[in-house]
Design an enzyme around this catalytic site. Sequence first.
Site, mmCIF file in Angstrom:
data_model
loop_
_atom_site.group_PDB
_atom_site.id
_atom_site.type_symbol
_atom_site.label_atom_id
_atom_site.label_comp_id
_atom_site.label_asym_id
_atom_site.label_seq_id
_atom_site.Cartn_x
_atom_site.Cartn_y
_atom_site.Cartn_z
ATOM 1 N N HIS A 260 0.844 -1.195 0.000
ATOM 2 C CA HIS A 260 0.000 0.000 0.000
ATOM 3 C C HIS A 260 0.874 1.238 0.000
ATOM 4 O O HIS A 260 1.951 1.236 0.594
ATOM 5 C CB HIS A 260 -0.919 0.013 1.238
ATOM 6 N N ASP A 311 -7.911 -5.541 -0.613
ATOM 7 C CA ASP A 311 -8.318 -6.387 -1.738
ATOM 8 C C ASP A 311 -7.996 -7.863 -1.553
ATOM 9 O O ASP A 311 -8.408 -8.681 -2.370
ATOM 10 C CB ASP A 311 -7.648 -5.889 -3.025
HETATM 11 N N1 CMC Z 1 3.960 -7.481 -4.737
HETATM 12 C C1 CMC Z 1 5.296 -7.519 -4.830
HETATM 13 N N2 CMC Z 1 6.079 -6.455 -4.539
HETATM 14 C C2 CMC Z 1 5.488 -5.338 -4.128
HETATM 15 C C3 CMC Z 1 4.096 -5.240 -4.007
HETATM 16 C C4 CMC Z 1 3.331 -6.371 -4.328
HETATM 17 N N3 CMC Z 1 2.004 -6.334 -4.228
HETATM 18 N N4 CMC Z 1 3.784 -3.996 -3.577
HETATM 19 C C5 CMC Z 1 4.930 -3.351 -3.447
HETATM 20 N N5 CMC Z 1 5.959 -4.155 -3.774
HETATM 21 C C6 CMC Z 1 7.372 -3.820 -3.744
HETATM 22 C C7 CMC Z 1 7.780 -3.217 -5.086
HETATM 23 O O1 CMC Z 1 8.272 -4.182 -5.966
HETATM 24 C C8 CMC Z 1 8.841 -2.239 -4.658
HETATM 25 O O2 CMC Z 1 10.031 -2.961 -4.390
HETATM 26 P P1 CMC Z 1 11.459 -2.366 -4.830
HETATM 27 O O3 CMC Z 1 11.577 -1.108 -4.048
HETATM 28 O O4 CMC Z 1 12.385 -3.458 -4.441
HETATM 29 O O5 CMC Z 1 11.350 -2.140 -6.307
HETATM 30 C C9 CMC Z 1 8.353 -1.721 -3.311
HETATM 31 O O6 CMC Z 1 7.548 -2.764 -2.782
HETATM 32 C C10 CMC Z 1 7.545 -0.439 -3.413
HETATM 33 O O7 CMC Z 1 6.507 -0.644 -4.397
HETATM 34 P P2 CMC Z 1 5.865 0.511 -5.254
HETATM 35 O O8 CMC Z 1 5.129 -0.100 -6.401
HETATM 36 O O9 CMC Z 1 6.882 1.563 -5.567
HETATM 37 O O10 CMC Z 1 4.862 1.086 -4.191
HETATM 38 P P3 CMC Z 1 3.678 2.061 -4.504
HETATM 39 O O11 CMC Z 1 3.408 2.804 -3.261
HETATM 40 O O12 CMC Z 1 3.910 2.829 -5.751
HETATM 41 O O13 CMC Z 1 2.497 1.033 -4.837
HETATM 42 C C11 CMC Z 1 0.672 -0.385 -4.715
HETATM 43 C C12 CMC Z 1 1.442 0.735 -4.019
HETATM 44 C C13 CMC Z 1 -0.629 -0.633 -3.973
HETATM 45 C C14 CMC Z 1 0.329 0.068 -6.143
HETATM 46 C C15 CMC Z 1 1.530 -1.659 -4.752
HETATM 47 O O14 CMC Z 1 1.787 -2.096 -3.437
HETATM 48 C C16 CMC Z 1 0.909 -2.760 -5.585
HETATM 49 O O15 CMC Z 1 1.106 -2.779 -6.814
HETATM 50 N N6 CMC Z 1 0.158 -3.703 -4.958
HETATM 51 C C17 CMC Z 1 -0.556 -4.720 -5.712
HETATM 52 C C18 CMC Z 1 -1.850 -4.173 -6.242
HETATM 53 C C19 CMC Z 1 -2.874 -4.006 -5.157
HETATM 54 O O16 CMC Z 1 -3.073 -4.882 -4.328
HETATM 55 N N7 CMC Z 1 -3.552 -2.855 -5.193
HETATM 56 C C20 CMC Z 1 -4.601 -2.536 -4.228
HETATM 57 C C21 CMC Z 1 -4.188 -1.410 -3.364
HETATM 58 S S1 CMC Z 1 -5.225 -1.158 -1.931
HETATM 59 C C22 CMC Z 1 -6.806 -0.799 -2.527
HETATM 60 C C23 CMC Z 1 -6.877 0.244 -3.535
HETATM 61 O O17 CMC Z 1 -6.292 1.301 -3.445
HETATM 62 O O18 CMC Z 1 -7.634 0.023 -4.485
#
Ligand code: CMC
Length: 374
Positions: A260, A311
């Site tokens: 998140h 989710d």
């Molecule tokens: N699976 C694997 N690695 C992850 C995940 C994940 N779900 N989430 C974050 N990471 C890792 C990512 O690879 C990165 O690692 P590194 O720094 O080594 O490259 C680090 O954690 C930071 O990730 P980010 O993508 O830069 O983080 P963000 O704040 O931009 O993204 C997020 C937040 C929710 C988009 C992301 O955690 C994600 O893609 N999660 C999966 C999709 C998901 O479940 N979305 C629902 C979010 S909650 C409800 C909503 O808002 O709708």
Amino acid sequence: MTDLIKAGLEDVVISTSEICFIDGQQGRLLYRGYDIDDLVVHSTFEEVVYLLWYGALPTRKELDAHVKALAASRRLPARLIGILKNLPRKTVPMEVLRTGVSALSAFDPDERDNSREATLRKAIRLAAQMPTLVAAWERIRRGKEPVAPNPRLGLAANFLYMLSGRKPTELEAKTFDVALILHADHEYNASTFAARVTAATLSDLHSAVTSAIGALKGPLHGGANEQVMLMVDQIKEPARAETWIRKALADKARIMGFGHRVYRVEDPRAKHLRRLAAELGRQAGNTAYVGILDTVARVVTAEKHIYPNVDLYSGAAYAIMGIPADQFTPIFALSRIAGWAAHVLEQHAHNRLIRPRAEYTGPTQATYVPISQR
Ligand code: CMC
């Protein structure tokens, strides 16, 4: 300007808001000061909608009037059903919802009025009509006639009734109501931000909600719950979960339902949805979905130090109730309309156009070459 860039606007605060508070370190979520842990026990979705829009809990009389207004506004214009029937049957439910909400503005008597009173009337109609729209599409794409809303049922129970034609059990209705409470608002998430950007041009509620639905559709936001169930389907049984998820992590896959932007601990909504999905699963004789997700959660948390978000377990609860996976994100929208409308009202009350800047990194001295010489 480079030092000022915050990719993805991470941690950028762009305004004050009185609607929703997230404590990402402690894993707390408050609507207008009330903890969701209390609201899921004591409240209903309709009451939470009132709280978000009017800023305080209603009296009995206020709540009764609000519930009555919502129940009385559920029907869709017949011509809107006609629009739905003319869409190709394969149309993705989120696209149908986006199209339907946009079309509903053409039938709304307050279409041209952006006053607070008119926006509240439109919000009531949209919050009441969106469940009818989602359920109607489910019926139409299966070649069935839509089921008319039952005004004696609450919003959650009535949606399940319109979807299947059968009155839900008490546990199903309660689970769905709690899921709606938990998804009702979440500060400046991507779809709410999209709604506020649209509202900040002094555009109307239907336009803002149409923008928001487009943003919610993506798999990094609302679309994640559907992706979680696709993962569960691939894993098939709890005994295969550990090997499957370890391989996915080794392949550097993004695991849906985890991580998140704001929470550094488990999303406080996840535990409620897990409990309800487990309870529904026990009653329905399906313990596999939650079993698979528990193993996935244990491994991902230990290996990556990222935690379940809202989710992870919501889709399992919906799937156990027999709801198809591509309806999970529209269901998210049926709840988030509460927050979107609250934010549009707040944006209009203290408006300033939202218009950030980009640091330009393209050429600055390009000389135009006539097309015949390129
Ligand atoms: N699976 C694997 N690695 C992850 C995940 C994940 N779900 N989430 C974050 N990471 C890792 C990512 O690879 C990165 O690692 P590194 O720094 O080594 O490259 C680090 O954690 C930071 O990730 P980010 O993508 O830069 O983080 P963000 O704040 O931009 O993204 C997020 C937040 C929710 C988009 C992301 O955690 C994600 O893609 N999660 C999966 C999709 C998901 O479940 N979305 C629902 C979010 S909650 C409800 C909503 O808002 O709708």
